[in-house]
Write a protein that holds these residues in place. Sequence first.
Motif, PDB file in Angstrom:
ATOM      1  N   VAL A  43       0.833  -1.204   0.000  1.00  0.00           N
ATOM      2  CA  VAL A  43       0.000   0.000   0.000  1.00  0.00           C
ATOM      3  C   VAL A  43       0.866   1.252   0.000  1.00  0.00           C
ATOM      4  N   THR A  44       1.899   1.257   0.820  1.00  0.00           N
ATOM      5  CA  THR A  44       2.793   2.410   0.897  1.00  0.00           C
ATOM      6  C   THR A  44       3.448   2.685  -0.447  1.00  0.00           C
ATOM      7  N   TYR A  45       3.759   1.654  -1.176  1.00  0.00           N
ATOM      8  CA  TYR A  45       4.396   1.808  -2.476  1.00  0.00           C
ATOM      9  C   TYR A  45       3.376   2.146  -3.568  1.00  0.00           C
ATOM     10  N   SER A  46       2.204   1.556  -3.504  1.00  0.00           N
ATOM     11  CA  SER A  46       1.234   1.672  -4.592  1.00  0.00           C
ATOM     12  C   SER A  46       0.408   2.949  -4.570  1.00  0.00           C
ATOM     13  N   VAL A  47       0.011   3.408  -3.413  1.00  0.00           N
ATOM     14  CA  VAL A  47      -0.886   4.558  -3.325  1.00  0.00           C
ATOM     15  C   VAL A  47      -0.276   5.811  -3.953  1.00  0.00           C
ATOM     16  N   PRO A  48       0.961   6.184  -3.637  1.00  0.00           N
ATOM     17  CA  PRO A  48       1.512   7.379  -4.285  1.00  0.00           C
ATOM     18  C   PRO A  48       1.607   7.239  -5.810  1.00  0.00           C
ATOM     19  N   ARG A  49       1.955   6.056  -6.281  1.00  0.00           N
ATOM     20  CA  ARG A  49       2.027   5.843  -7.733  1.00  0.00           C
ATOM     21  C   ARG A  49       0.654   5.945  -8.368  1.00  0.00           C
ATOM     22  N   ALA A  50      -0.366   5.414  -7.693  1.00  0.00           N
ATOM     23  CA  ALA A  50      -1.723   5.495  -8.225  1.00  0.00           C
ATOM     24  C   ALA A  50      -2.215   6.939  -8.233  1.00  0.00           C
ATOM     25  N   MET A  51      -1.877   7.693  -7.201  1.00  0.00           N
ATOM     26  CA  MET A  51      -2.289   9.094  -7.153  1.00  0.00           C
ATOM     27  C   MET A  51      -1.610   9.885  -8.279  1.00  0.00           C
ATOM     28  N   GLU A  52      -0.337   9.586  -8.534  1.00  0.00           N
ATOM     29  CA  GLU A  52       0.373  10.268  -9.617  1.00  0.00           C
ATOM     30  C   GLU A  52      -0.244   9.917 -10.972  1.00  0.00           C
ATOM     31  N   ALA A  53      -0.559   8.647 -11.177  1.00  0.00           N
ATOM     32  CA  ALA A  53      -1.178   8.225 -12.431  1.00  0.00           C
ATOM     33  C   ALA A  53      -2.545   8.882 -12.603  1.00  0.00           C
ATOM     34  N   ASP A  54      -3.317   8.975 -11.525  1.00  0.00           N
ATOM     35  CA  ASP A  54      -4.618   9.626 -11.584  1.00  0.00           C
ATOM     36  C   ASP A  54      -4.464  11.108 -11.928  1.00  0.00           C
ATOM     37  N   HIS A  55      -3.474  11.745 -11.346  1.00  0.00           N
ATOM     38  CA  HIS A  55      -3.214  13.156 -11.636  1.00  0.00           C
ATOM     39  C   HIS A  55      -2.853  13.345 -13.116  1.00  0.00           C
ATOM     40  N   LEU A  56      -2.012  12.457 -13.636  1.00  0.00           N
ATOM     41  CA  LEU A  56      -1.632  12.555 -15.050  1.00  0.00           C
ATOM     42  C   LEU A  56      -2.835  12.336 -15.966  1.00  0.00           C
ATOM     43  N   LEU A  57      -3.710  11.414 -15.593  1.00  0.00           N
ATOM     44  CA  LEU A  57      -4.916  11.187 -16.390  1.00  0.00           C
ATOM     45  C   LEU A  57      -5.832  12.411 -16.349  1.00  0.00           C
ATOM     46  N   THR A  58      -5.931  13.049 -15.188  1.00  0.00           N
ATOM     47  CA  THR A  58      -6.743  14.261 -15.073  1.00  0.00           C
ATOM     48  C   THR A  58      -6.178  15.368 -15.948  1.00  0.00           C
ATOM     49  N   LEU A  59      -4.854  15.533 -15.918  1.00  0.00           N
ATOM     50  CA  LEU A  59      -4.223  16.550 -16.772  1.00  0.00           C
ATOM     51  C   LEU A  59      -4.450  16.241 -18.248  1.00  0.00           C
ATOM     52  N   ASP A  60      -4.317  14.971 -18.609  1.00  0.00           N
ATOM     53  CA  ASP A  60      -4.544  14.574 -20.002  1.00  0.00           C
ATOM     54  C   ASP A  60      -5.985  14.858 -20.413  1.00  0.00           C
ATOM     55  N   HIS A  61      -6.927  14.562 -19.537  1.00  0.00           N
ATOM     56  CA  HIS A  61      -8.331  14.821 -19.829  1.00  0.00           C
ATOM     57  C   HIS A  61      -8.578  16.327 -19.992  1.00  0.00           C
ATOM     58  N   GLN A  62      -7.986  17.125 -19.115  1.00  0.00           N
ATOM     59  CA  GLN A  62      -8.149  18.575 -19.223  1.00  0.00           C
ATOM     60  C   GLN A  62      -7.567  19.084 -20.540  1.00  0.00           C
ATOM     61  N   GLU A  63      -6.452  18.511 -20.949  1.00  0.00           N
ATOM     62  CA  GLU A  63      -5.832  18.919 -22.205  1.00  0.00           C
ATOM     63  C   GLU A  63      -6.724  18.548 -23.386  1.00  0.00           C
ATOM     64  N   GLN A  64      -7.324  17.375 -23.338  1.00  0.00           N
ATOM     65  CA  GLN A  64      -8.200  16.943 -24.422  1.00  0.00           C
ATOM     66  C   GLN A  64      -9.428  17.835 -24.511  1.00  0.00           C
ATOM     67  N   VAL A  65      -9.981  18.232 -23.367  1.00  0.00           N
ATOM     68  CA  VAL A  65     -11.148  19.101 -23.339  1.00  0.00           C
ATOM     69  C   VAL A  65     -10.771  20.467 -23.910  1.00  0.00           C
ATOM     70  N   ALA A  66      -9.599  20.963 -23.542  1.00  0.00           N
ATOM     71  CA  ALA A  66      -9.146  22.269 -24.000  1.00  0.00           C
ATOM     72  C   ALA A  66      -8.912  22.258 -25.522  1.00  0.00           C
ATOM     73  N   LEU A  67      -8.437  21.160 -26.062  1.00  0.00           N
ATOM     74  CA  LEU A  67      -8.179  21.067 -27.505  1.00  0.00           C
ATOM     75  C   LEU A  67      -9.485  21.010 -28.306  1.00  0.00           C
ATOM     76  N   ARG A  68     -10.535  20.489 -27.723  1.00  0.00           N
ATOM     77  CA  ARG A  68     -11.821  20.376 -28.439  1.00  0.00           C
ATOM     78  C   ARG A  68     -12.498  21.732 -28.581  1.00  0.00           C
ATOM     79  N   ARG A  69     -12.177  22.673 -27.726  1.00  0.00           N
ATOM     80  CA  ARG A  69     -12.855  23.970 -27.757  1.00  0.00           C
ATOM     81  C   ARG A  69     -12.326  24.845 -28.835  1.00  0.00           C
TER      82      ARG A  69
END
Length: 69
Positions: A43-69
């Motif tokens: 858990v100690t090893y996985s949670v920070p990596r999962a949070m980072e991956a989730d953050h990157l996915l959120t940024l990618d999603h925001q970028e995709q939304v911004a490109l569609r406008r």
Amino acid sequence: MTDIQARLADINDRARKAQQKRDRQFWSIISLIWIVAIAAVIVTYSVPRAMEADHLLTLDHQEQVALRR
């Protein structure tokens, strides 16, 4: 076999069974401690990596939304 020898054999048998039960309980506790420790490390090893991956996915999603406008 005398009565005393029979009782002594019975006492020894019960003592042996009680010792085996204590040994099984001891190893069960040790196993449980190891399982909890390994889970905590995972858990100690996985949670920070999962949070980072989730953050990157959120940024990618925001970028995709911004490109569609």
